[in-house]
Design a protein around this motif. Structure first.
Motif, mmCIF file in Angstrom:
data_model
loop_
_atom_site.group_PDB
_atom_site.id
_atom_site.type_symbol
_atom_site.label_atom_id
_atom_site.label_comp_id
_atom_site.label_asym_id
_atom_site.label_seq_id
_atom_site.Cartn_x
_atom_site.Cartn_y
_atom_site.Cartn_z
ATOM 1 N N VAL A 183 -13.415 95.704 -32.079
ATOM 2 C CA VAL A 183 -12.706 95.953 -30.823
ATOM 3 C C VAL A 183 -11.975 94.677 -30.444
ATOM 4 O O VAL A 183 -12.603 93.631 -30.324
ATOM 5 C CB VAL A 183 -13.695 96.311 -29.697
ATOM 6 N N PRO A 184 -10.661 94.747 -30.321
ATOM 7 C CA PRO A 184 -9.935 93.516 -29.985
ATOM 8 C C PRO A 184 -10.204 93.125 -28.536
ATOM 9 O O PRO A 184 -9.385 93.315 -27.661
ATOM 10 C CB PRO A 184 -8.476 93.888 -30.207
ATOM 11 N N VAL A 186 -10.188 92.206 -12.917
ATOM 12 C CA VAL A 186 -11.133 93.116 -12.265
ATOM 13 C C VAL A 186 -12.256 92.339 -11.589
ATOM 14 O O VAL A 186 -12.623 92.610 -10.444
ATOM 15 C CB VAL A 186 -11.689 94.110 -13.305
ATOM 16 N N VAL A 230 -11.404 101.209 -10.193
ATOM 17 C CA VAL A 230 -10.763 99.947 -10.542
ATOM 18 C C VAL A 230 -11.730 99.051 -11.299
ATOM 19 O O VAL A 230 -11.355 98.330 -12.221
ATOM 20 C CB VAL A 230 -10.276 99.244 -9.263
ATOM 21 N N ILE A 231 -12.993 99.125 -10.929
ATOM 22 C CA ILE A 231 -13.959 98.247 -11.581
ATOM 23 C C ILE A 231 -14.332 98.787 -12.952
ATOM 24 O O ILE A 231 -14.244 98.089 -13.957
ATOM 25 C CB ILE A 231 -15.202 98.083 -10.697
ATOM 26 N N ILE A 236 -1.805 91.855 -30.415
ATOM 27 C CA ILE A 236 -1.890 92.302 -29.015
ATOM 28 C C ILE A 236 -1.729 91.123 -28.062
ATOM 29 O O ILE A 236 -0.967 91.187 -27.091
ATOM 30 C CB ILE A 236 -3.223 93.036 -28.770
ATOM 31 N N ILE A 275 -1.017 96.937 -21.707
ATOM 32 C CA ILE A 275 -2.241 96.434 -21.067
ATOM 33 C C ILE A 275 -1.888 95.497 -19.925
ATOM 34 O O ILE A 275 -2.373 95.639 -18.800
ATOM 35 C CB ILE A 275 -3.136 95.725 -22.105
ATOM 36 N N ILE A 294 -2.505 96.509 -15.873
ATOM 37 C CA ILE A 294 -3.436 95.721 -15.062
ATOM 38 C C ILE A 294 -2.772 95.346 -13.754
ATOM 39 O O ILE A 294 -3.380 95.414 -12.691
ATOM 40 C CB ILE A 294 -3.880 94.438 -15.774
ATOM 41 N N VAL A 353 -6.463 101.030 -14.195
ATOM 42 C CA VAL A 353 -7.405 100.564 -15.202
ATOM 43 C C VAL A 353 -7.704 101.619 -16.261
ATOM 44 O O VAL A 353 -7.973 101.284 -17.412
ATOM 45 C CB VAL A 353 -8.693 100.088 -14.507
ATOM 46 N N VAL A 405 -5.507 101.162 -19.165
ATOM 47 C CA VAL A 405 -5.898 100.002 -19.965
ATOM 48 C C VAL A 405 -7.047 100.374 -20.890
ATOM 49 O O VAL A 405 -7.033 100.067 -22.078
ATOM 50 C CB VAL A 405 -6.306 98.834 -19.050
ATOM 51 N N TRP A 406 -8.030 101.080 -20.329
ATOM 52 C CA TRP A 406 -9.173 101.466 -21.159
ATOM 53 C C TRP A 406 -8.742 102.414 -22.263
ATOM 54 O O TRP A 406 -9.298 102.383 -23.370
ATOM 55 C CB TRP A 406 -10.270 102.088 -20.308
ATOM 56 N N ILE A 460 -7.409 100.339 -24.920
ATOM 57 C CA ILE A 460 -8.514 99.672 -25.611
ATOM 58 C C ILE A 460 -9.189 100.632 -26.578
ATOM 59 O O ILE A 460 -9.527 100.267 -27.711
ATOM 60 C CB ILE A 460 -9.558 99.176 -24.591
ATOM 61 N N ALA A 466 -7.102 100.911 -29.544
ATOM 62 C CA ALA A 466 -7.181 99.678 -30.335
ATOM 63 C C ALA A 466 -8.510 99.596 -31.070
ATOM 64 O O ALA A 466 -8.560 99.209 -32.237
ATOM 65 C CB ALA A 466 -7.001 98.465 -29.424
ATOM 66 N N ALA A 467 -9.590 99.993 -30.373
ATOM 67 C CA ALA A 467 -10.914 99.931 -30.997
ATOM 68 C C ALA A 467 -10.973 100.882 -32.180
ATOM 69 O O ALA A 467 -11.473 100.535 -33.259
ATOM 70 C CB ALA A 467 -11.989 100.287 -29.981
#
Lengths: 292, 371
Positions: free
Chosen positions: A136-137, A148, B148-149, B306, B322, B326, B331, B334-335, B338, B341-342
């Protein structure tokens, strides 16, 4: 330590790199210098004038090494260490996040390795995910973590240190699992015949035998930790730390500033690895092992 | 049943009892308990867990099935209240402990089994991953964590499936840089290693320096590359080239010295030349080292591309998305990036690992069955 015979080859390679750097600086800046001269209406330049000028530009594409050294001298030695212009100040901010994250990461890594070695279920559940965690980058979400955590009121060192932790725990887990498993079964059997408890055989056999693995992993971990801290500073543009200096430099085209921040980062990385190596030597000698 | 497992089972039972007794959550003014629901699913399942723990002694499969059922109920219950309460958290704990018991018992059984059972072996990590997702979902939604968190996984999934075109365009943009940089960086690293292989002098000079440079935060070169090669993907590829070059160089040099003196002597008795020895003995012997570098580089390449996009891109790319999302505190998006990307990183790594298994089939670590 390096064998004595490699000092001269290293110096030669370094010298070659330096020469290449100068040639690269001339080649890359040449065009810009001609354009700048034309713009300012300077004429009648001989090629030696242009050559000299390429090595003394204000915002060169590639600064020459002596410009870099001059900038480093100006920002390290000629500034008060508390000044915002001092690279010592920015370096220290990055370094403290690095060290905190590295300490967390090493502790986490050792803890996980202990669990993994002593419990098969933990080994089977965690190990594949620990390896997957590194594909995971995470650096990519470093800015998000910072923003956050800032939003909920946590700022300063800890968020950056968390990223360093994530990057540095992995080599330690992998190395220490290998290390804790490296006693041979004959040695474990000996501990059995002494009626040693699991804790005793851990302290007296597994831990000492795993120490070389620990130091090897720590060298990788500390370098990764520094990368984490620098990237963690990127979102704080205009803030403090080497990462912020990189970003500010790239906004304003201050190439010399970028390169000097990079040079300090490189010095830090090298210094940290060397320090881990020195600690390793001291510990190994203390434990009565033959120096390698 | 070991003493350790008995403690686990006891804890599970305690949590189950507490989950029955305490209120699950609140909706408006009403308090929801394990028996007030229609259909009351929580109550019977928990009773079943208790029965199973003490009467049937739960074989691994049964505790696994119960954990799955419990997980499904934890998700279902989320719809029946606004905010979770103590009973709900104990329900979650019961499910977690059941999954733990499952892993514990299955791994004990696997350790005793005479033959390796790979399918059952993969069940344990899968169960762990599912348990993490479950806790994530339950805590974020049941505990009312602001989006958001930390957004709930289901939330991220919705965004992910809802914005496939954007994600695909970003992915293509970033992966162009990753693949080009990876191929070039690894290729040049390999070629340089072969080239300086004949000069022990250069090797002694470059190996320690290469090791040192590998430890440097090379990612910091990104703003300079953006300045040199412009905003589009070539500048990202350049960062990737620099990041992947040194691990490849160092590992290939180390790998080329891996073949034993005896083997090299044998090649000499066959009167084989430098190139024959290289291709038939030294490169195959170096393969594990080279693949090690390829694997390290597969992750480095993605990170490099990235992060380099943070320093300026055209308005597309994973790093660009990303950093801008942000800024909008969006958020979930963004996830979602991710997650992509993962997934991409894992598939990339996995492909390299598969090729490694095929090429270095003779190596002890592959014959042992581990990648």
């Amino acid at each position: 330590m390096k064998p004595a015979g490699s000092t001269i080859p290293i110096l030669v390679v370094l010298l070659a790199a330096l020469v290449l750097w100068y040639l690269g600086a001339i080649a890359l800046n040449w065009r810009g210098q001609l354009d700048a001269d034309q713009l300012r209406g300077v004429t009648g330049q001989t090629w030696t004038d242009t050559l000299g000028a390429t090595l003394g530009q204000d915002k060169p594409l590639l600064p020459a090494p002596h410009q870099l050294v001059a900038e480093l001298w100006k920002t390290i030695a000629q500034q008060a260490v508390t000044s915002k212009k001092s690279l010592v100040y920015h370096g220290w901010i990055t370094l403290s996040a690095t060290l905190l994250g590295f300490a967390f990461g090493t502790a986490l890594g050792i803890g996980l390795a202990v669990l993994i070695v002593h419990n098969d279920a933990t080994n089977r559940s965690l190990m594949p995910w620990i390896i997957a965690s590194q594909t995971v980058p995470i650096l990519a979400i470093a800015p998000m973590i910072i923003v956050v955590l800032n939003a909920v009121g946590i700022s300063g060192l800890v968020p950056k240190a968390l990223i360093s932790t994530y990057l540095s725990f992995f080599p330690v887990v992998v190395g220490m699992v290998k290390g804790f498993r490296s006693p041979e079964s004959i040695q474990l059997d000996l501990m059995h015949t002494y009626n040693a408890s699991k804790l005793q055989s851990f302290i007296k056999l597994r831990w000492p035998i795993a120490l070389p693995y620990l130091f090897a992993s720590m060298k990788v971990g500390v370098a990764a930790s520094l990368v984490g801290a620098i990237v963690g500073e990127l979102p704080a543009g205009g803030g403090n730390g080497l990462g912020a200096r990189l970003l500010a430099g790239s906004y304003y085209g201050q190439t010399i500033q970028i390169w000097s921040a990079l040079a300090v980062a490189a010095l830090l990385a090298g210094g940290l690895v060397v320090i881990v190596g020195l600690v390793e030597r001291a510990v190994v000698r203390e434990m009565g092992a033959r120096p390698a | 049943m070991s003493g350790y497992e008995r403690i686990l089972a006891g804890l599970t039972a305690l949590c189950a009892v507490l989950a029955i007794a305490l209120p699950l959550g609140v909706r408006g003014d009403t308090i929801i308990a394990s028996w007030t629901e229609t259909p009351a699913l929580v109550f019977p399942v928990l009773v079943l867990v208790l029965l199973g723990l003490f009467v049937l002694k739960l074989p691994p499969l049964a505790s696994g099935v119960l954990a799955l059922a419990g997980g499904a109920i934890v998700i279902l219950e989320l719809g029946s209240f606004d905010r979770g309460s103590w009973g709900y958290w104990f329900l979650l704990a019961t499910v977690w402990l059941l999954a733990w018991l499952f892993a514990e018992r299955l791994s004990t059984r696997l350790a005793r089994a005479p033959v390796r059972n790979r399918l059952a072996g993969t069940l344990i990590p899968v169960m762990f991953g599912a348990a993490i997702l479950l806790v994530w979902e339950a805590v974020t939604r049941g505990g009312g964590v602001p989006n958001v968190i930390l957004p709930a996984p289901s939330n991220v999934w919705n965004v992910l499936t809802g914005s496939v075109p954007t994600l695909a365009v970003d992915f293509v943009q970033t992966f162009k840089a990753v693949l080009a940089g990876y191929a070039l960086g690894c290729g040049v690293g390999f070629a340089v290693a072969i080239a300086i292989d004949r000069s022990p002098f250069l090797k002694r000079g470059l190996l320690p320096l290469g090791n040192f440079v590998s430890a440097l935060p090379l990612i910091g070169i990104a703003p300079i590359m953006v300045m040199w090669f412009g905003y589009d993907w070539p500048s990202k590829a350049a960062v990737v080239v620099i990041m992947t070059f040194f691990p490849m160089l160092v590992n290939t040099i180390a790998g080329l010295t891996a073949s034993g003196a005896m083997e090299r002597d044998m090649m000499r008795t066959y009167a084989s030349g430098y190139w024959q020895t290289l291709f038939k003995l030294r490169l195959p012997a170096a393969a594990p080292f080279i693949f090690n570098a390829l694997k390290i580089n597969s992750t480095l390449a993605l990170i490099g591309a990235i992060v380099a996009e943070f320093f300026g891109t055209p308005i597309v790319g994973m790093g660009f998305r990303i950093s801008t999302e942000i800024g909008k505190l969006n958020v979930q998006m963004v996830w979602a990036e991710i997650a992509v990307a993962a997934l991409a990183g894992s598939v990339f790594y996995w492909v390299v690992a598969l090729i490694e298994r095929a090429v270095t089939f003779w190596h002890p670590s592959v014959r042992g069955g581990r990648a």
